[in-house]
Write a protein that holds these residues in place. Structure first.
Motif: not given
Lengths: 115, 859
Positions: B81-91
């Motif tokens: 979840i941490a990875v997905i949230l971080t990536l979603s923020l960036g992308i």
């Protein structure tokens, strides 16, 4: 432990040997393996298992076709492979290619002068 | 799986045959079976080879990898979840802003057949050149291009305006258009009624007809089906409604809007007849290419016509550009800084997100080496394993990509609502292609290093479970690099945000040099005789609470979009072209008193002054006289009109926030003037409550003339309105900065926590040897501070480049940033170091609190 007199198969020749074997009529995997072993006087070392990827490959190319059939003498089913028309043609091509290759190698290895 | 069963059966049959042959040859049963197996070879690997040879093998393993990846991710849901949230923020942020930029910059504002759409964008130079390059064409220009072109099928001209409907307070966007406008913009049929007819644009003033947008029709008239044929009043003229333009038609207006024939302009633009004064430029021209023609051909042809028209004025030079109608083409590089600047900032955010994810995955990659070692020793290919590991990050990125697609869509919708709804910002295939590319890149960037890291396994060490902190030097270097990169990138973003916030505070705190809170500005219609305005001024002056009143021609202040050229002023004896350009304001006698602009030297203007008397700003005095006393000196205005300096007024800060205005000339307004195209303004300084005074003025003027219903506003509210646009921009940059620092903190924390857990054994030894808690904390902090300092160093170089770009980008806007102020830089650097130290402190403390015995056991 391997016998010094036994040879590993040259890459790609297994296909040809299978096609050649099937020219005598339909055969199942075990028969093909035995036939190759017998006819080469056990010189060519074929791991029986390696036959099957080759059979799959040839079937996919449409050169042979496989079917489960009841054996005549025994009450058991085997998957018999037979040569298709395309496979027959392919075998001729392979044979002539092999002949040329063998001749060429022979000429290098044993030049006419030494004969 | 049928194929696998088939093979299985075949192999079994083969082994049976071989076994029975062996039995026949006289072997014992066990021996016969083993010999058959031996002759056959490894059944598992044979089956794998058969599978590999299958054409669907790739898809099969991919599905396997995805399944395996999903299972692995579900085992560590927090990390996932941490990875997905971080990536979603960036992308997501990236794609969202890109879709806005794409919609605004690269899309022509037509929906049907954009390939043949053209927009005429001339560059005009010369002494008579029009100032406003957005509306560069006169009626006669339009007619000349229309009759002269063979490369275009048709040309349409338009100009925007505002007019209240039936004297109500809402003034939707009004478009003055040629009658073929809808054909050029690709609308064949209105939703109801009909479009304009060609003859309605034949004679000026002859066709009072109007088309309403569906949005306006629904919101204002509740979608009245009887609307066609009714009349509405725009200013003083009654117009017959002839049709409704369908929802979301992209003809320069989105949302509530109305269209009228451009020949009706006199009724809207205060009676100014722009058809007889055919050299006044006020139109924009768009057109459609003939199917066999190119924009280049059209440009050549129209340039020829432009050259012929240039002959009317000596020195006039028109360079014609024919563009595809997108903003990027229109700007022709003027604001090109802006796109890269915004996208640059967003790319930094994406990179930050990726480095964060890299670090998160990296810590797991190491934890996973044992599993990889087992797989490798069981004969898995390294390439196959690599693909398996990369599939995992691809899954993560894909989920993030899906969230981002949603984010891109809602972000663009948000922006569509925020700004004047003339743009269609809906994401198109370009946006999604961009999104997909960014997602894929992010997956690779974030996943590659950790995957390589997991593969770097020493088999015997790993299997023994003895992989410890030793030999972590190189890998530690990788992590330090990531931390440094994060700090550097955050520094760039935060400095940008800091500069914007700093500029924002100056807008509200800085004295503009004149009174804004207690001054009301009342726009006046220009259709009344001049004596009427005088009477209005006199009436207003006698109102209670009103302290000073003045009339002016153009609405003063905030009129200029920065970099105003203005008229050339010269000293006697100076040649044409060697003077100083200054903006000119026509003001009444009480102007300086009303706005409380101090006269530093000499006196203010008086209504009784000769028309040649002028007051000049400090900046103009300095530019023309270089420190000598200009009082009583003469200068020459445009057309060699002689002027005499009566006084010097203090400089104001109105054109660009926080920056002193350029040279300015105040001349006495012609008392007979009714104002320009937009009408004049009445300004008054009052004491007491603004709202009450606004209302009283409105009622007073409405009482004097029933048709007038002006909307008075304080200068302060106008200032705030303009400032709010930039506040929105500043907020955007600021939120990017906040996200950057959040990402950086998470990243640094993650790295430190990981490093501490790796070094637990070492820390345990140190503590066992008698190190104090303070020493431990100091060691941990010291190991982390180096990359942070290096990051700051590299970041400041990048920041310098970024700031230069930012200043360039803002040059064309009324917003200025003070790039020389050291406070911003110091504050940002201090903040970043503080936050970084804070992020390191937690793990350091954890290390110090650890029990040496359990730390030693930890491995």
């Amino acid at each position: 432990m391997a016998n010094e007199d036994k040879l590993d198969l040259v890459q790609g020749t297994l296909d040809m040997l299978i096609l050649r074997t099937l020219r005598f009529g339909p055969a199942h995997g075990h028969q093909i393996a035995k036939h190759i072993q017998r006819t080469t006087d056990d010189v060519l070392q074929v791991e029986h298992g390696s036959l099957y990827p080759a059979l799959q490959r040839l079937a996919r190319k449409g050169w042979i076709s496989g079917k489960w059939e009841l054996a005549k003498d025994r009450n058991r089913e085997f998957k018999y492979y037979r040569l298709t028309a395309a496979g027959r043609k392919r075998l001729t091509v392979e044979e002539s290619k092999w002949k040329r290759l063998a001749t060429a190698i022979a000429q290098v290895m044993w030049p006419a002068a030494e004969n | 799986m049928n194929q696998d069963d088939d093979l299985q059966r075949e192999i079994r049959s083969h082994l049976e045959s071989e076994t029975s042959e062996n039995l026949d040859a006289g072997m014992g049963p066990r021996e016969a079976h083993l010999a058959a197996r031996h002759a056959f070879g490894n059944v598992g690997s044979i089956r794998e080879r058969v599978r590999e040879a299958r054409p669907t093998y790739w898809i099969e393993t991919f599905i396997h990898d995805v399944r395996y990846g999903l299972r692995a991710l579900l085992r560590t849901p927090v990390l996932a979840i941490a990875v997905i949230l971080t990536l979603s923020l960036g992308i997501g942020l990236n794609a969202g802003i890109f879709s806005v930029l794409n919609g605004v910059m690269f899309r022509p504002r037509v929906q049907s057949d954009p390939a043949t759409f053209v927009h005429l964008a001339p560059e005009v130079s010369g002494p008579e050149a029009p100032r406003d390059s957005s509306f560069p064409f006169s009626v006669s220009d339009y007619q000349a291009y229309l009759t002269g072109t063979h490369t275009l099928t048709t040309l349409a001209a338009w100009a925007p305006a505002h007019a209240p409907i039936d004297h109500s307070a809402d003034t939707p966007i009004l478009m003055l258009v040629t009658c073929n406008f809808f054909a050029v913009y690709g609308l064949d049929q209105p939703k109801m009624g009909r479009l304009f007819r060609e003859e309605e644009c034949a004679t000026p003033g002859s066709a009072p007809v109007v088309l309403l947008s569906e949005e306006l029709w629904r919101s204002k008239y509740a979608g009245d089906p009887q609307m066609i044929g009714t009349t509405i009043k725009l200013r003083r003229q009654a117009f017959t409604v002839i049709g409704i333009i369908p929802d979301r038609f992209p003809g320069r207006v989105r949302g509530p809007g109305i269209w009228i024939p451009y020949t009706m302009e006199a009724a809207i633009l205060n009676g100014n007849d722009l058809f007889s004064k055919s050299d006044i430029v006020w139109l924009t021209i768009d057109g459609r290419l003939r199917p066999d023609q190119t924009r280049a051909a059209a440009q050549t042809e129209l340039s020829g016509i432009a050259r012929q028209r240039d002959r009317r004025w000596p020195g006039l030079k028109t360079t014609m550009f024919v563009t595809d109608g997108s903003m990027a083409a229109e700007l022709r590089g003027k604001l090109w800084f802006f796109g890269p600047l915004v996208m640059g900032a967003l790319t930094l955010i994406l990179l930050l997100a990726c480095t964060n994810v890299t670090m998160l995955l990296l810590s797991r990659a190491v934890a996973r080496r044992q599993e990889i070692a087992v797989r490798l020793s069981l004969g898995a290919g390294r390439g196959r394993l690599m693909r398996m590991l990369l599939t995992e990050s691809l899954i993560l990125a894909s989920v993030a990509g899906a969230i981002s697609a949603w984010a891109a869509y809602s972000l663009s919708q948000y922006f569509e609502r925020q700004f004047e709804p003339v743009w269609n910002l809906k994401p198109d295939w370009v946006v999604f292609a961009y999104l997909a590319t960014v997602t894929l890149l992010a997956a690779c960037m974030a996943g590659l290093t950790p995957s390589i890291e997991s593969m770097r396994v020493d088999l015997s060490e790993s299997l023994k479970g003895e992989e410890g902190s030793a030999g972590a030097g190189r890998r530690g270097g990788m992590r330090s690099f990531l931390v440094g990169a994060q700090v550097a990138m955050s520094l760039v973003l935060l400095t940008g945000a800091g500069l914007f916030v700093h500029a924002q505070t100056t807008i509200f705190s800085e004295d503009p040099g004149f009174e804004t809170k207690q001054v009301l500005l009342v726009p006046l219609d220009a259709t009344k005789p001049a004596s009427f305005y005088q009477r209005v001024a006199d009436e207003v002056r006698s109102m209670p609470g009103v302290q000073a009143v003045t009339l002016g021609d153009p609405p003063p202040m905030f009129g200029a979009e920065g970099g105003v050229v203005g008229d050339e002023l010269r000293l006697p004896g100076q040649g044409k072209g060697s003077g100083v350009r200054a903006s000119t304001m026509a003001v009444g006698g009480n102007f300086f008193d009303t706005l409380r602009i101090p006269i530093l030297h000499g006196r203010a203007l008086r209504d009784s002054d000769a028309p040649g008397s002028v007051v000049i700003s400090q900046a103009l005095a300095a530019a023309l006289w270089h420190g000598r006393d200009p009082l009583g000196q003469r200068l020459l205005g445009p057309n060699d009109v002689p002027l005499e300096v009566a006084g010097i007024a203090r400089d104001t800060k109105s054109d660009r926030f926080g920056e002193i205005d350029g040279p300015r000339l105040y001349r006495l307004r012609d008392p007979q003037s009714r104002g320009g195209v937009l009408g004049g303004v009445l300004m008054l300084r009052f004491a007491g409550d603004a709202v009450a005074t606004e209302k009283a003025i409105r009622n007073l003027i409405h009482g004097m003339d029933r048709e007038l219903l002006p909307v008075p506003r304080t200068l302060e509210s106008m200032r705030e309105e303009i400032a709010s646009v930039f506040w929105r921009l500043a907020r955007m940059v600021l939120s990017l900065g906040v996200i950057a620092i959040l990402l950086a903190v998470i990243g640094i924390y993650g790295v430190m926590a990981f490093m501490v857990s790796r070094r637990m054994r070492e820390i345990g030894i140190r503590m066992a040897l008698g190190a104090t808690k303070a020493t431990i904390i100091r060691t941990v902090l010291a190991s982390g501070i180096r990359p942070i300092l290096i990051g700051l160093g590299v970041g400041s170089v990048l920041t310098a480049v970024g700031v230069i770009g930012l200043v360039q980008a803002l040059r064309e806007t009324p917003m200025a940033v003070d790039a020389a102020d050291p406070i911003v830089y110091l504050a940002v650097a201090a903040l970043l170091v503080g936050v970084a130290l804070g992020a390191m402190f937690g793990p350091a403390l954890r290390a110090a609190r650890a029990d040496p015995v359990s730390a030693l056991r930890h491995s």
